[in-house]
Design an enzyme around this catalytic site. Structure first.
Site, PDB file in Angstrom:
ATOM      1  N   TYR A  69      -5.264   5.715  -9.220  1.00 22.76           N
ATOM      2  CA  TYR A  69      -6.457   4.937  -8.881  1.00 22.76           C
ATOM      3  C   TYR A  69      -7.668   5.425  -9.675  1.00 22.76           C
ATOM      4  CZ  TYR A  69      -3.937   2.740  -5.073  1.00 22.76           C
ATOM      5  OH  TYR A  69      -3.034   2.000  -4.349  1.00 22.76           O
TER       6      TYR A  69
ATOM      7  N   CYS B 181       0.817  -1.216   0.000  1.00 25.59           N
ATOM      8  CA  CYS B 181       0.000   0.000   0.000  1.00 25.59           C
ATOM      9  C   CYS B 181       0.850   1.265   0.000  1.00 25.59           C
ATOM     10  CB  CYS B 181      -0.899  -0.012   1.237  1.00 25.59           C
ATOM     11  SG  CYS B 181      -1.824   1.517   1.461  1.00 25.59           S
TER      12      CYS B 181
END
Length: 304
Positions: A172, A45
């Site tokens: 994203y 992440c």
């Protein structure tokens, strides 16, 4: 890291549920005490990666413990291999539900657990690193860098806001877009910012000049993942990182620092992205490449 349902084909990130603050004076009930808090992260992440970098740079390894979750996440959320040594939790979801039994969102990293009150303090990733930088100063190692200097905060905050919107979160927006116009809007904004940063870094070693700051910590996790994941998996393929001479050398310069390369795990990164997004990669096949030489001389020190 989280995925939320796009609105009108556009990706909208889940709001952070826990936003309490750890403070030097303990005014909010969570004093910056060594050994009290546990940081939960995934090496995959980018939001969690920045917290590991700052923890390392500031010498807080013995002040704040870390639990690393498995890179492969399923419908149960992030799994803690072997169980968490502090809480005994097998899944991160247990900590979320222990704090708020009614919680129904995604269980995200990074987050910080308070061992005294037995609850999550925060999963508010934009503020965790600045909290470590400003509230734990009494516990910083000798000679630790000032990553968030007062005189530069307005400029750092302004640049961070742009980088978050178009680069950190921009990849994203492109990767999880469900409409062509949403995808193209995100990609165009992403590469416009990368072009601007390429020019900015032509005359300065770091984003703020000759000193490493919070701005560099926030940009690096996206750049270091770019060619391995975002370029192909998220369709951010107008250009590669290696096609930008200054950005590529800048990322290698940061990677040469222990706090950056010791917290960068390409195996976790690639396995997570390619194996947990079946709507993008239904075969779950993890690509072997790209082969990049992260130790190639960067010559960025000439800009000091």
């Amino acid at each position: 890291m989280d995925i939320t349902t796009p609105v009108g084909g556009r990706f909208v990130r889940q709001a952070n549920r826990f936003t309490d603050r750890i403070t030097a004076d303990g005014a909010g009930g969570f004093p910056a005490e060594p050994g009290r808090y546990r940081l939960y992260v995934s090496y995959a992440c980018p939001w969690a990666h920045r917290t590991l970098i700052v923890r390392h740079l500031l010498g807080l390894q013995d002040v704040i413990g870390v639990t690393v979750v498995d890179p492969i996440r399923d419908e149960r959320g992030w799994r803690v291999p072997g169980g968490d040594p502090v809480t005994g939790a097998e899944f991160l979801s247990e900590l979320y539900l222990a704090t708020d039994p009614s919680f129904e969102g995604r269980y995200t990293v990074p987050c910080i657990w308070d061992t005294v009150t037995g609850r999550l303090v925060t999963n508010d990733f934009p503020h965790i690193t600045t909290m470590l930088e400003t509230e734990f100063t009494a516990h910083h190692r000798e000679g630790a860098p000032d990553l968030y200097p007062v005189e530069l905060r307005p400029e750092i905050d302004e640049l961070n806001a742009l980088i978050y919107d178009t680069v950190n979160n921009g990849v994203y927006k492109a990767g999880f877009a469900q409409a062509q116009d949403a995808y193209e809007e995100a990609v165009d904004a992403l590469f416009a910012t990368l072009d601007m940063l390429e020019e900015r870094l032509s005359t300065r070693r770091y984003l703020m000049g000759g000193r490493l700051t919070e701005a560099d910590v926030r940009l690096y996790p996206t750049l270091v993942r770019f060619d391995s994941v975002y370029h192909g998996h998220f369709k951010c393929n107008l250009r590669r990182l290696v096609d930008y001479p200054n950005l590529w050398a800048y990322t290698r310069d940061l990677y040469s620092l222990p706090a950056f390369h010791e917290t960068t795990d390409f195996d976790h990164i690639k396995r997570h992205y390619y194996m947990t997004h079946p709507h993008i990669n239904p075969t779950r096949i993890v690509p072997k490449g790209p082969i990049l030489d992260w130790t190639e001389p960067h010559t960025r020190d000439r800009l000091d």
